[in-house]
Design a protein around this motif. Structure first.
Motif, PDB file in Angstrom:
ATOM      1  N   ALA A 230       2.327  -1.023  13.467  1.00  0.00           N
ATOM      2  CA  ALA A 230       2.267  -1.692  12.242  1.00  0.00           C
ATOM      3  C   ALA A 230       2.867  -0.689  11.141  1.00  0.00           C
ATOM      4  O   ALA A 230       3.370  -1.077  10.268  1.00  0.00           O
ATOM      5  CB  ALA A 230       0.935  -2.070  11.832  1.00  0.00           C
ATOM      6  N   GLU A 231       2.394   0.574  11.460  1.00  0.00           N
ATOM      7  CA  GLU A 231       2.657   1.468  10.275  1.00  0.00           C
ATOM      8  C   GLU A 231       4.298   1.824  10.307  1.00  0.00           C
ATOM      9  O   GLU A 231       4.851   2.010   9.421  1.00  0.00           O
ATOM     10  CB  GLU A 231       2.090   2.845  10.970  1.00  0.00           C
ATOM     11  N   ALA A 232       4.750   1.757  11.626  1.00  0.00           N
ATOM     12  CA  ALA A 232       6.305   1.877  11.907  1.00  0.00           C
ATOM     13  C   ALA A 232       7.017   0.711  11.144  1.00  0.00           C
ATOM     14  O   ALA A 232       7.895   1.016  10.270  1.00  0.00           O
ATOM     15  CB  ALA A 232       6.636   1.912  13.316  1.00  0.00           C
ATOM     16  N   ARG A 233       6.478  -0.412  11.180  1.00  0.00           N
ATOM     17  CA  ARG A 233       7.128  -1.616  10.525  1.00  0.00           C
ATOM     18  C   ARG A 233       6.989  -1.169   8.995  1.00  0.00           C
ATOM     19  O   ARG A 233       7.871  -1.670   8.209  1.00  0.00           O
ATOM     20  CB  ARG A 233       6.458  -2.937  11.085  1.00  0.00           C
ATOM     21  N   LEU A 234       5.758  -0.866   8.638  1.00  0.00           N
ATOM     22  CA  LEU A 234       5.578  -0.578   7.159  1.00  0.00           C
ATOM     23  C   LEU A 234       6.639   0.420   6.573  1.00  0.00           C
ATOM     24  O   LEU A 234       7.096   0.352   5.400  1.00  0.00           O
ATOM     25  CB  LEU A 234       4.012  -0.529   6.909  1.00  0.00           C
ATOM     26  N   LEU A 235       6.917   1.480   7.141  1.00  0.00           N
ATOM     27  CA  LEU A 235       7.732   2.462   6.983  1.00  0.00           C
ATOM     28  C   LEU A 235       8.972   2.574   7.265  1.00  0.00           C
ATOM     29  O   LEU A 235       9.852   3.476   7.314  1.00  0.00           O
ATOM     30  CB  LEU A 235       6.975   3.917   7.124  1.00  0.00           C
ATOM     31  N   SER A 236       9.563   1.451   7.628  1.00  0.00           N
ATOM     32  CA  SER A 236      10.682   1.261   8.215  1.00  0.00           C
ATOM     33  C   SER A 236      12.041   1.523   7.381  1.00  0.00           C
ATOM     34  O   SER A 236      12.919   1.941   7.745  1.00  0.00           O
ATOM     35  CB  SER A 236      11.058  -0.224   8.908  1.00  0.00           C
ATOM     36  N   GLN A 237      11.840   1.431   6.067  1.00  0.00           N
ATOM     37  CA  GLN A 237      12.750   1.745   5.024  1.00  0.00           C
ATOM     38  C   GLN A 237      12.764   3.499   4.729  1.00  0.00           C
ATOM     39  O   GLN A 237      13.759   3.615   4.176  1.00  0.00           O
ATOM     40  CB  GLN A 237      12.620   1.102   3.702  1.00  0.00           C
ATOM     41  N   LEU A 238      12.045   4.086   5.426  1.00  0.00           N
ATOM     42  CA  LEU A 238      12.364   5.543   5.238  1.00  0.00           C
ATOM     43  C   LEU A 238      12.694   6.172   6.443  1.00  0.00           C
ATOM     44  O   LEU A 238      12.657   5.739   7.555  1.00  0.00           O
ATOM     45  CB  LEU A 238      10.670   5.997   4.894  1.00  0.00           C
TER      46      LEU A 238
ATOM     47  N   ARG B 122       9.224   9.818   6.237  1.00  0.00           N
ATOM     48  CA  ARG B 122       7.989   9.326   6.656  1.00  0.00           C
ATOM     49  C   ARG B 122       6.922  10.593   6.718  1.00  0.00           C
ATOM     50  O   ARG B 122       5.883  10.309   6.480  1.00  0.00           O
ATOM     51  CB  ARG B 122       7.872   8.509   8.184  1.00  0.00           C
ATOM     52  N   ALA B 123       7.438  11.588   7.402  1.00  0.00           N
ATOM     53  CA  ALA B 123       6.576  12.818   7.546  1.00  0.00           C
ATOM     54  C   ALA B 123       6.067  13.380   6.194  1.00  0.00           C
ATOM     55  O   ALA B 123       4.951  13.861   6.079  1.00  0.00           O
ATOM     56  CB  ALA B 123       7.425  13.736   8.357  1.00  0.00           C
ATOM     57  N   GLN B 124       6.983  13.388   5.225  1.00  0.00           N
ATOM     58  CA  GLN B 124       6.644  13.831   3.798  1.00  0.00           C
ATOM     59  C   GLN B 124       5.841  12.950   3.113  1.00  0.00           C
ATOM     60  O   GLN B 124       4.747  13.478   2.423  1.00  0.00           O
ATOM     61  CB  GLN B 124       7.857  13.989   3.110  1.00  0.00           C
ATOM     62  N   PHE B 125       5.840  11.642   3.302  1.00  0.00           N
ATOM     63  CA  PHE B 125       5.092  10.662   2.730  1.00  0.00           C
ATOM     64  C   PHE B 125       3.564  10.691   3.263  1.00  0.00           C
ATOM     65  O   PHE B 125       2.864  10.834   2.616  1.00  0.00           O
ATOM     66  CB  PHE B 125       5.550   9.134   3.019  1.00  0.00           C
TER      67      PHE B 125
ATOM     68  N   ARG C 296      -2.788  14.723   1.473  1.00  0.00           N
ATOM     69  CA  ARG C 296      -3.119  15.750   0.623  1.00  0.00           C
ATOM     70  C   ARG C 296      -4.018  15.054  -0.514  1.00  0.00           C
ATOM     71  O   ARG C 296      -5.152  15.314  -1.092  1.00  0.00           O
ATOM     72  CB  ARG C 296      -2.135  16.773   0.129  1.00  0.00           C
ATOM     73  N   VAL C 297      -3.383  14.063  -0.929  1.00  0.00           N
ATOM     74  CA  VAL C 297      -3.925  13.304  -2.125  1.00  0.00           C
ATOM     75  C   VAL C 297      -5.382  12.616  -1.613  1.00  0.00           C
ATOM     76  O   VAL C 297      -6.421  12.752  -2.373  1.00  0.00           O
ATOM     77  CB  VAL C 297      -3.188  12.104  -2.526  1.00  0.00           C
ATOM     78  N   ALA C 298      -5.341  12.010  -0.407  1.00  0.00           N
ATOM     79  CA  ALA C 298      -6.794  11.526   0.387  1.00  0.00           C
ATOM     80  C   ALA C 298      -7.501  12.419   0.284  1.00  0.00           C
ATOM     81  O   ALA C 298      -9.131  12.297   0.039  1.00  0.00           O
ATOM     82  CB  ALA C 298      -6.304  10.841   1.678  1.00  0.00           C
ATOM     83  N   LEU C 299      -7.559  13.777   0.761  1.00  0.00           N
ATOM     84  CA  LEU C 299      -8.266  14.759   0.803  1.00  0.00           C
ATOM     85  C   LEU C 299      -8.863  15.147  -0.632  1.00  0.00           C
ATOM     86  O   LEU C 299     -10.095  15.467  -0.695  1.00  0.00           O
ATOM     87  CB  LEU C 299      -7.730  15.970   1.425  1.00  0.00           C
ATOM     88  N   THR C 300      -8.079  14.967  -1.481  1.00  0.00           N
ATOM     89  CA  THR C 300      -8.683  15.352  -2.940  1.00  0.00           C
ATOM     90  C   THR C 300      -9.381  14.231  -3.425  1.00  0.00           C
ATOM     91  O   THR C 300     -10.642  14.557  -3.909  1.00  0.00           O
ATOM     92  CB  THR C 300      -7.308  15.369  -3.963  1.00  0.00           C
TER      93      THR C 300
END
Length: 145
Positions: free
Chosen positions: A111-119, A124-127, A133-137
């Motif tokens: 599902a994640e691959a479908r969601l990020l298919s435009q990247l 994808r790795a950078q996202f 990092r934001v989630a940990l904050t």
């Protein structure tokens, strides 16, 4: 809606929650169970207490107790006495829980691959890195002045 972070996160979150719910539909607690199993897998050889686990996944401790009861009943995890505090228990992921999580992660990854298919792969790795990092904050809570 361009660059509206609240809207974007809501859309992404909704899509991933649906994927996690679909992947974990046979488990008690559904996507909550997925979050618990992920947190336990990430804990490695330092298992959290029930209270720590509830905080990590953002669940009320009463809800956590019932969810852990159900997951333990299915043989996915175990609660072991905390050697430093007899009143608390460490939660440990069992082999069956690890296998179940691996199956769910494969479904969520599709599902994640479908969601990020435009990247691109690099994007994808950078996202993922930036979002983690934001989630940990966010998990640490508001900054103290």
């Amino acid at each position: 809606m361009d660059n509206d972070l609240v809207w974007a996160i809501r859309m992404i979150s909704g899509a991933l929650r649906r994927a996690a719910a679909d992947a974990s539909e046979t488990l008690p607690g559904g996507s909550r169970a997925y979050l618990v199993l992920v947190a336990l897998a990430e804990a490695g050889d330092k298992p959290p207490t029930q209270l720590e686990l509830a905080g990590q996944v953002g669940l009320d401790r009463t809800v956590m107790t019932y969810l852990l009861d159900d997951l333990e009943g299915q043989g996915l995890l175990a609660r072991r006495p905390n050697p430093q505090d007899r009143r608390s228990r460490h939660v440990v992921l069992l082999d069956e829980g690890r296998a179940q999580l691996q199956r769910m992660r494969a479904d969520v990854a599709a599902a994640e691959a479908r969601l990020l298919s435009q990247l691109s792969e690099e994007q994808r790795a950078q996202f993922r890195d930036l979002l983690t990092r934001v989630a940990l904050t966010a998990q640490r809570g508001p900054a103290k002045d």
